[in-house]
Design an enzyme around this catalytic site. Sequence first.
Site, short mmCIF file in Angstrom:
data_model
loop_
_atom_site.label_atom_id
_atom_site.label_comp_id
_atom_site.label_asym_id
_atom_site.label_seq_id
_atom_site.Cartn_x
_atom_site.Cartn_y
_atom_site.Cartn_z
N ARG A 93 17.85 -43.54 -42.11
CA ARG A 93 18.88 -42.97 -42.97
C ARG A 93 19.86 -42.23 -42.08
NH1 ARG A 93 17.56 -45.98 -46.27
NH2 ARG A 93 16.81 -45.64 -48.40
N HIS A 100 24.47 -51.29 -43.35
CA HIS A 100 23.20 -51.11 -44.05
C HIS A 100 22.61 -52.46 -44.49
CE1 HIS A 100 20.77 -47.80 -46.23
NE2 HIS A 100 20.01 -48.87 -46.07
N GLU A 112 27.57 -42.78 -46.25
CA GLU A 112 27.89 -44.19 -46.56
C GLU A 112 28.69 -44.29 -47.85
OE1 GLU A 112 24.29 -46.51 -46.50
OE2 GLU A 112 23.76 -45.73 -44.54
P1 NAP Z 1 6.64 -45.40 -44.21
O1 NAP Z 1 5.65 -46.50 -44.08
O2 NAP Z 1 6.36 -44.31 -45.16
O3 NAP Z 1 6.83 -44.79 -42.73
C1 NAP Z 1 7.46 -43.60 -42.46
C2 NAP Z 1 6.81 -42.99 -41.24
O4 NAP Z 1 7.59 -41.86 -40.84
C3 NAP Z 1 5.38 -42.51 -41.49
O5 NAP Z 1 4.55 -42.97 -40.46
C4 NAP Z 1 5.54 -41.00 -41.48
O6 NAP Z 1 4.44 -40.30 -40.97
C5 NAP Z 1 6.69 -40.81 -40.52
N1 NAP Z 1 7.34 -39.52 -40.72
C6 NAP Z 1 7.71 -38.94 -41.88
N2 NAP Z 1 8.28 -37.75 -41.65
C7 NAP Z 1 8.26 -37.58 -40.32
C8 NAP Z 1 8.70 -36.53 -39.46
N3 NAP Z 1 9.27 -35.44 -39.94
N4 NAP Z 1 8.51 -36.70 -38.13
C9 NAP Z 1 7.91 -37.79 -37.65
N5 NAP Z 1 7.47 -38.81 -38.41
C10 NAP Z 1 7.65 -38.71 -39.72
O7 NAP Z 1 8.06 -45.95 -44.58
P2 NAP Z 1 8.72 -47.37 -44.20
O8 NAP Z 1 8.41 -48.36 -45.23
O9 NAP Z 1 8.40 -47.67 -42.78
O10 NAP Z 1 10.28 -46.98 -44.36
C11 NAP Z 1 10.83 -45.97 -43.57
C12 NAP Z 1 12.25 -45.67 -43.99
O11 NAP Z 1 13.12 -46.68 -43.52
C13 NAP Z 1 12.52 -45.64 -45.49
O12 NAP Z 1 12.12 -44.43 -46.08
C14 NAP Z 1 14.00 -45.86 -45.56
O13 NAP Z 1 14.69 -44.63 -45.54
C15 NAP Z 1 14.31 -46.64 -44.29
N6 NAP Z 1 14.71 -48.03 -44.59
C16 NAP Z 1 15.94 -48.44 -44.22
C17 NAP Z 1 16.31 -49.74 -44.48
C18 NAP Z 1 17.65 -50.25 -44.07
O14 NAP Z 1 18.19 -51.06 -44.79
N7 NAP Z 1 18.19 -49.84 -42.95
C19 NAP Z 1 15.44 -50.62 -45.13
C20 NAP Z 1 14.20 -50.14 -45.50
C21 NAP Z 1 13.83 -48.84 -45.22
P3 NAP Z 1 3.07 -40.03 -41.75
O15 NAP Z 1 2.13 -41.04 -41.20
O16 NAP Z 1 2.72 -38.63 -41.41
O17 NAP Z 1 3.37 -40.22 -43.23
C1 GLV Z 2 16.88 -49.38 -47.85
O1 GLV Z 2 17.51 -48.68 -47.13
C2 GLV Z 2 15.65 -49.01 -48.45
O2 GLV Z 2 15.23 -47.86 -48.30
O3 GLV Z 2 15.03 -49.87 -49.10
#
Ligand code: NAP
Ligand code: GLV
Length: 317
Positions: free
Chosen positions: A236, A283, A265
Amino acid sequence: MKKLLITRRIAEPVLDQARDRFDVTLGDGALTEDQAAAALTAYDAILPTLGDAFTAKAFEEAGANPRCKILGNFGVGYNHIDATAAAAHGVIVTNTPDVLTDATADIGWTLILSTARRAGEGERMLRAGQWGGFGPKSMLGTHVTGKVLGVVGMGRIGQAVARRGHFGFGMEVLYYNRSPKAVDFPARQVDSLHELMGTADFVVVTVPGGAETTRLINAAALAAMKPTGIFVNIARGEVVDEAALIEVLEAGRIAGAGLDVYEKEPHVPERLRALENCVLLPHLGSATVETRQAMGQMALDNILAWDDGRDPPQRVN
Ligand code: NAP
Ligand code: GLV
């Protein structure tokens, strides 16, 4: 028939299923806080997405017991929804994890490779008719294979990025994560963000947005990077101090950045757009036909589960 608001057009087969069960209204733009509050009082269920401002204030405006009982978010990140305020107002929130992990990791790698190999810059030069032909020293980039990859946030997407780095590019993988996390491939968790930023050749950010991570990557974190380092953000925009990032890029204190997300954005600062050492995507993380259809289906399936009286499988609050 219950009333369902889908705030942006989604894949037709999913829309058709929604229309079989609900009286569907289709929106065409991000909801402001006031519009979100109004929607909470006008619909039984909402399928929102990024940019729809379901803030604490929107819930407050909607009253203690709004008509809407579920926000089946389209997207894994739900930092545009105050899930705690939603719960306090009796509103379930769900998201769409897993189905977008590979597509988003692929965009991370698109950015790593295109920034390291100056693909955006090269393409702009060629399209402008300014390419003078192959030269042993022209357009030299940074080698990726065998380098050190640093992942900030080793969750689903972080692990998918890291796997590609280890298995595909023979990289040493380091990661910084909020809690201890074991993974099933060679990778080392480091104790401090500073250590990760200072050791990795490529830093990729994959933490969720929200208060806990806002400006996690600040000027001090960026200052710790190697001058040859490349910074990639697919999480983000607000996770990074964008002004500080622009400064290190303008000053050449890091080699480059690949960004898929921005603080405000769709606004992308002019100074960022002027930088050649930066690859900027709009994005695109989950933007494949297959992934977006799967996300729509998952969001709707959660709302259908609620309508059936079942517990929505991807509930987050
Ligand atoms: P996820 O499986 O929940 O992974 C997030 C990771 O970040 C977890 O391992 C979490 O640790 C860690 N974390 C949270 N807060 C933290 C902090 N303060 N310091 C260090 N690590 C921290 O989520 P995901 O499915 O991988 O998705 C992650 C994010 O990517 C989404 O929330 C979204 O904002 C973004 N995203 C972007 C796009 C795009 O289009 N660019 C697409 C999809 C997602 P813990 O193990 O402690 O929970
Ligand atoms: C995209 O950014 C998502 O969080 O799914």
